[in-house]
Design a protein around this motif. Sequence first.
Motif, PDB file in Angstrom:
ATOM      1  N   GLU A 126       0.829  -1.211   0.000  1.00 49.02           N
ATOM      2  CA  GLU A 126       0.000   0.000   0.000  1.00 49.02           C
ATOM      3  C   GLU A 126       0.868   1.268   0.000  1.00 49.02           C
ATOM      4  OE1 GLU A 126      -3.025   2.038   3.163  1.00 49.02           O
ATOM      5  OE2 GLU A 126      -3.208  -0.136   2.881  1.00 49.02           O
ATOM      6  N   ALA A 127       1.938   1.253   0.783  1.00 52.89           N
ATOM      7  CA  ALA A 127       2.836   2.411   0.842  1.00 52.89           C
ATOM      8  C   ALA A 127       3.528   2.625  -0.500  1.00 52.89           C
ATOM      9  CB  ALA A 127       3.869   2.221   1.950  1.00 52.89           C
ATOM     10  N   VAL A 128       3.968   1.540  -1.134  1.00 53.82           N
ATOM     11  CA  VAL A 128       4.622   1.647  -2.446  1.00 53.82           C
ATOM     12  C   VAL A 128       3.661   2.253  -3.457  1.00 53.82           C
ATOM     13  CG1 VAL A 128       5.523   0.312  -4.393  1.00 53.82           C
ATOM     14  CG2 VAL A 128       6.292  -0.194  -2.077  1.00 53.82           C
ATOM     15  N   LYS A 129       2.434   1.775  -3.471  1.00 61.97           N
ATOM     16  CA  LYS A 129       1.430   2.300  -4.412  1.00 61.97           C
ATOM     17  C   LYS A 129       1.192   3.781  -4.166  1.00 61.97           C
ATOM     18  CE  LYS A 129      -3.213   1.496  -6.253  1.00 61.97           C
ATOM     19  NZ  LYS A 129      -2.934   2.391  -7.321  1.00 61.97           N
ATOM     20  N   LEU A 130       1.072   4.161  -2.918  1.00 59.58           N
ATOM     21  CA  LEU A 130       0.856   5.564  -2.557  1.00 59.58           C
ATOM     22  C   LEU A 130       2.021   6.434  -3.020  1.00 59.58           C
ATOM     23  CD1 LEU A 130      -1.052   7.480  -1.012  1.00 59.58           C
ATOM     24  CD2 LEU A 130       0.171   6.863   1.067  1.00 59.58           C
ATOM     25  N   MET A 131       3.238   5.959  -2.811  1.00 61.66           N
ATOM     26  CA  MET A 131       4.416   6.718  -3.226  1.00 61.66           C
ATOM     27  C   MET A 131       4.494   6.834  -4.744  1.00 61.66           C
ATOM     28  SD  MET A 131       7.174   5.329  -0.398  1.00 61.66           S
ATOM     29  CE  MET A 131       8.534   6.391  -0.865  1.00 61.66           C
ATOM     30  N   LEU A 132       4.260   5.742  -5.452  1.00 60.58           N
ATOM     31  CA  LEU A 132       4.332   5.768  -6.909  1.00 60.58           C
ATOM     32  C   LEU A 132       3.216   6.606  -7.528  1.00 60.58           C
ATOM     33  CD1 LEU A 132       5.278   2.058  -7.701  1.00 60.58           C
ATOM     34  CD2 LEU A 132       6.726   4.090  -7.982  1.00 60.58           C
ATOM     35  N   ASP A 133       1.986   6.418  -7.050  1.00 59.65           N
ATOM     36  CA  ASP A 133       0.837   7.141  -7.611  1.00 59.65           C
ATOM     37  C   ASP A 133       0.944   8.651  -7.427  1.00 59.65           C
ATOM     38  OD1 ASP A 133      -0.246   4.717  -8.356  1.00 59.65           O
ATOM     39  OD2 ASP A 133      -1.836   4.720  -6.830  1.00 59.65           O
ATOM     40  N   ASN A 134       1.585   9.070  -6.325  1.00 59.24           N
ATOM     41  CA  ASN A 134       1.661  10.499  -6.002  1.00 59.24           C
ATOM     42  C   ASN A 134       3.045  11.106  -6.177  1.00 59.24           C
ATOM     43  OD1 ASN A 134      -1.145  11.096  -4.845  1.00 59.24           O
ATOM     44  ND2 ASN A 134      -0.545   9.201  -3.821  1.00 59.24           N
ATOM     45  N   LYS A 135       3.993  10.282  -6.619  1.00 60.30           N
ATOM     46  CA  LYS A 135       5.385  10.715  -6.793  1.00 60.30           C
ATOM     47  C   LYS A 135       5.976  11.267  -5.501  1.00 60.30           C
ATOM     48  CE  LYS A 135       4.975  11.441 -11.701  1.00 60.30           C
ATOM     49  NZ  LYS A 135       5.241  12.294 -12.841  1.00 60.30           N
ATOM     50  N   TYR A 136       5.678  10.575  -4.384  1.00 58.71           N
ATOM     51  CA  TYR A 136       6.241  10.941  -3.091  1.00 58.71           C
ATOM     52  C   TYR A 136       7.602  10.288  -2.953  1.00 58.71           C
ATOM     53  CZ  TYR A 136       1.490  12.233  -1.518  1.00 58.71           C
ATOM     54  OH  TYR A 136       0.260  12.799  -1.382  1.00 58.71           O
ATOM     55  N   GLY A 137       8.557  11.027  -2.401  1.00 58.89           N
ATOM     56  CA  GLY A 137       9.874  10.472  -2.130  1.00 58.89           C
ATOM     57  C   GLY A 137       9.954   9.824  -0.767  1.00 58.89           C
ATOM     58  N   CYS A 138       8.961  10.106   0.079  1.00 55.53           N
ATOM     59  CA  CYS A 138       8.935   9.522   1.417  1.00 55.53           C
ATOM     60  C   CYS A 138       7.524   9.585   1.970  1.00 55.53           C
ATOM     61  CB  CYS A 138       9.881  10.268   2.354  1.00 55.53           C
ATOM     62  SG  CYS A 138       9.276  11.893   2.873  1.00 55.53           S
ATOM     63  N   LEU A 139       7.327   8.826   3.018  1.00 55.14           N
ATOM     64  CA  LEU A 139       6.094   8.888   3.795  1.00 55.14           C
ATOM     65  C   LEU A 139       6.480   8.874   5.270  1.00 55.14           C
ATOM     66  CD1 LEU A 139       3.930   6.242   1.897  1.00 55.14           C
ATOM     67  CD2 LEU A 139       3.464   8.702   2.031  1.00 55.14           C
ATOM     68  N   PRO A 140       6.178   9.948   6.003  1.00 57.33           N
ATOM     69  CA  PRO A 140       6.397   9.903   7.445  1.00 57.33           C
ATOM     70  C   PRO A 140       5.469   8.854   8.059  1.00 57.33           C
ATOM     71  CG  PRO A 140       6.161  12.161   6.689  1.00 57.33           C
ATOM     72  CD  PRO A 140       5.744  11.266   5.558  1.00 57.33           C
ATOM     73  N   VAL A 141       5.954   8.192   9.095  1.00 59.11           N
ATOM     74  CA  VAL A 141       5.189   7.155   9.782  1.00 59.11           C
ATOM     75  C   VAL A 141       4.820   7.702  11.155  1.00 59.11           C
ATOM     76  CG1 VAL A 141       5.155   4.752  10.533  1.00 59.11           C
ATOM     77  CG2 VAL A 141       6.536   5.416   8.532  1.00 59.11           C
ATOM     78  N   VAL A 142       3.534   7.718  11.441  1.00 58.23           N
ATOM     79  CA  VAL A 142       3.049   8.275  12.708  1.00 58.23           C
ATOM     80  C   VAL A 142       2.257   7.240  13.487  1.00 58.23           C
ATOM     81  CG1 VAL A 142       2.976  10.662  11.846  1.00 58.23           C
ATOM     82  CG2 VAL A 142       0.953   9.229  11.663  1.00 58.23           C
ATOM     83  N   GLY A 143       2.217   7.452  14.805  1.00 58.22           N
ATOM     84  CA  GLY A 143       1.402   6.618  15.676  1.00 58.22           C
ATOM     85  C   GLY A 143      -0.026   7.138  15.704  1.00 58.22           C
ATOM     86  N   ALA A 144      -0.881   6.460  16.431  1.00 64.33           N
ATOM     87  CA  ALA A 144      -2.293   6.845  16.534  1.00 64.33           C
ATOM     88  C   ALA A 144      -2.463   8.251  17.086  1.00 64.33           C
ATOM     89  CB  ALA A 144      -3.040   5.838  17.412  1.00 64.33           C
ATOM     90  N   ASP A 145      -1.511   8.697  17.896  1.00 66.38           N
ATOM     91  CA  ASP A 145      -1.586  10.025  18.509  1.00 66.38           C
ATOM     92  C   ASP A 145      -0.941  11.120  17.652  1.00 66.38           C
ATOM     93  OD1 ASP A 145       1.046   9.268  18.747  1.00 66.38           O
ATOM     94  OD2 ASP A 145       1.209   9.753  20.882  1.00 66.38           O
ATOM     95  N   GLY A 146      -0.474  10.753  16.446  1.00 65.50           N
ATOM     96  CA  GLY A 146       0.149  11.729  15.561  1.00 65.50           C
ATOM     97  C   GLY A 146       1.636  11.913  15.799  1.00 65.50           C
ATOM     98  N   ALA A 147       2.186  11.171  16.763  1.00 61.01           N
ATOM     99  CA  ALA A 147       3.622  11.267  17.047  1.00 61.01           C
ATOM    100  C   ALA A 147       4.416  10.611  15.920  1.00 61.01           C
ATOM    101  CB  ALA A 147       3.947  10.598  18.376  1.00 61.01           C
TER     102      ALA A 147
END
Length: 141
Positions: free
Chosen positions: A88-109
């Motif tokens: 899912e992350a790969v698809k999101l990065m490829l579809d939107n041309k993102y170079g990264c995705l920050p990873v957050v916890g449920a609290d937004g940390a």
Amino acid sequence: MQTVGELMTRSNLVTLTETQNLAKAEEMLRLHRIRHLPVVRDGKLVGLVTHRDLLKAAAQRAPSQTLAASDVMVRDVRTVRSDTPTREAVKLMLDNKYGCLPVVGADGALVGIITEADMVRYAQHLIEDMDRRSLAAEYEA
């Protein structure tokens, strides 16, 4: 199923605060040989500054003008959770041309970041594994 949490960078996570200036951001990118800096406030993600953002800001500002991370950061950052499937992350990065995705916890940390480099390292591992299997199959035949 492979998850983002298994591939993401979590230790030695390099971040900025909103008030740090762009000279500090440039220094951090150069020293750590990275292209993406999550911007945090009290441990929670509030934005992202990329190498491209710094280049754009440098071209548009007067030499004497000092800008802070908050002046150039992207505020509406797409994020994922550590349990997000890698596919899912790969698809999101490829579809939107993102170079990264920050990873957050449920609290937004902010808990990590997954980058193109992380994905390429994983692809390298998969290719090496496929090559080993192929060689083993040839040896057995």
